[in-house]
Design a protein around this motif. Sequence first.
Motif, PDB file in Angstrom:
ATOM      1  N   THR A  92       0.811  -1.213   0.000  1.00  0.00           N
ATOM      2  CA  THR A  92       0.000   0.000   0.000  1.00  0.00           C
ATOM      3  C   THR A  92       0.849   1.270   0.000  1.00  0.00           C
ATOM      4  O   THR A  92       0.365   2.339  -0.371  1.00  0.00           O
ATOM      5  CB  THR A  92      -0.957   0.020   1.209  1.00  0.00           C
ATOM      6  N   ALA A  93       2.125   1.160   0.370  1.00  0.00           N
ATOM      7  CA  ALA A  93       3.012   2.330   0.318  1.00  0.00           C
ATOM      8  C   ALA A  93       3.173   2.835  -1.113  1.00  0.00           C
ATOM      9  O   ALA A  93       3.497   4.013  -1.329  1.00  0.00           O
ATOM     10  CB  ALA A  93       4.372   1.986   0.908  1.00  0.00           C
ATOM     11  N   ALA A  94       2.931   1.966  -2.101  1.00  0.00           N
ATOM     12  CA  ALA A  94       3.037   2.378  -3.499  1.00  0.00           C
ATOM     13  C   ALA A  94       1.992   3.438  -3.857  1.00  0.00           C
ATOM     14  O   ALA A  94       2.135   4.141  -4.860  1.00  0.00           O
ATOM     15  CB  ALA A  94       2.891   1.176  -4.422  1.00  0.00           C
ATOM     16  N   PHE A  95       0.947   3.550  -3.040  1.00  0.00           N
ATOM     17  CA  PHE A  95      -0.124   4.500  -3.301  1.00  0.00           C
ATOM     18  C   PHE A  95       0.088   5.832  -2.589  1.00  0.00           C
ATOM     19  O   PHE A  95      -0.727   6.748  -2.746  1.00  0.00           O
ATOM     20  CB  PHE A  95      -1.470   3.900  -2.902  1.00  0.00           C
ATOM     21  N   ASP A  96       1.165   5.954  -1.822  1.00  0.00           N
ATOM     22  CA  ASP A  96       1.442   7.212  -1.127  1.00  0.00           C
ATOM     23  C   ASP A  96       1.588   8.347  -2.138  1.00  0.00           C
ATOM     24  O   ASP A  96       2.425   8.290  -3.048  1.00  0.00           O
ATOM     25  CB  ASP A  96       2.735   7.105  -0.308  1.00  0.00           C
TER      26      ASP A  96
END
Length: 343
Positions: free
Chosen positions: A231-235
């Motif tokens: 989900t860090a890819a969506f930061d």
Amino acid sequence: MIKPKKLSTGDTVALVSLSSGLAGGDSIRWRTEQGIKRLEEVFGLKVKVMPHALKGVDYIYEHPEKRAEDLNEALRDPDIKAIICAIGGNETIRIQPYVDFDALKDNPKIFTGYSDTTANHFMFYNNGISTSYGPALLTDFAENIEMDDYTVASIRRTWFESDIIGEIKPSGTIRRFGLKWDIENRDIERESFTNPGYESINGRGIARGHLIGGCFELFGSMRGTGLFPDTAAFDNAILFLETSEVHITPDFFEDYLRALSMMGIFDKVNGIIVGRPQDGVHYEDYKKVWKQILKEAGREDLPVLYNMNFGHNEPKFIVPYGLQAEVDTENLTFRILENAVTD
């Protein structure tokens, strides 16, 4: 993100069937040949059909390892400058165990497709390589009569030029879905209707971030697999999502969208662009669901542009993964702030 090299007249591109084997079917072969002819005549490219790409629906389904073999060979071949998917489907994720990820990382190339191809895009994205959520052979390149100027312009701007892409305006018209790919229909132009343009459905102002997304249904099927990014890819991202020709009901759409919300994705992104539902099916209902779920998430401030021309729409523009983009809900504009390819 690592960007591929740009295309030039005379370059060789590979045709692969990583999902459905429809391109090899006897009744569809005319359309496959038409799409290849467009690549040659409209763009001046040479087309290499990979060994298993046209072996038909049953063979392609039964041999995910052969699909991956075609991809691996196309990646390793220094003469091939781009990889074009024939069409989507529903189970390309099965090729993952057979993909040569060293070849993928060592040979960044233009890669295009949409729908089920979302899973393939994330194979590249998770390894830091930018790909194109864009045209497929059987749909866009093989459009009846001729390719849409809007799609052709996006291809040239994204793959053949190394300048910043800039503003992506809405298409003037939209093709109506439903004309069967029967050979007797090949000389019938698909009906078009006027495109009302982009619509702001949530939040206000300008948002910037890197592009990440794909086909909505694939987001659901990839959850829990190694392909779905952390989900860090969506930061601080600009999320792009669009639905397929299946026309999932608003109730299912709500359930799937709420799942993404509960994963915290909407807490992380800076903005969203949403593709027009094919033929406008559930157009207003999907809008209501978006507003409802974003309200539940406490993100009524999140800028969202709706009715965008990508994915299951013809004509379409290309969305390059990982590039910085800008959403402006006040002026109803969308810009890609980088070049997608290098010299």
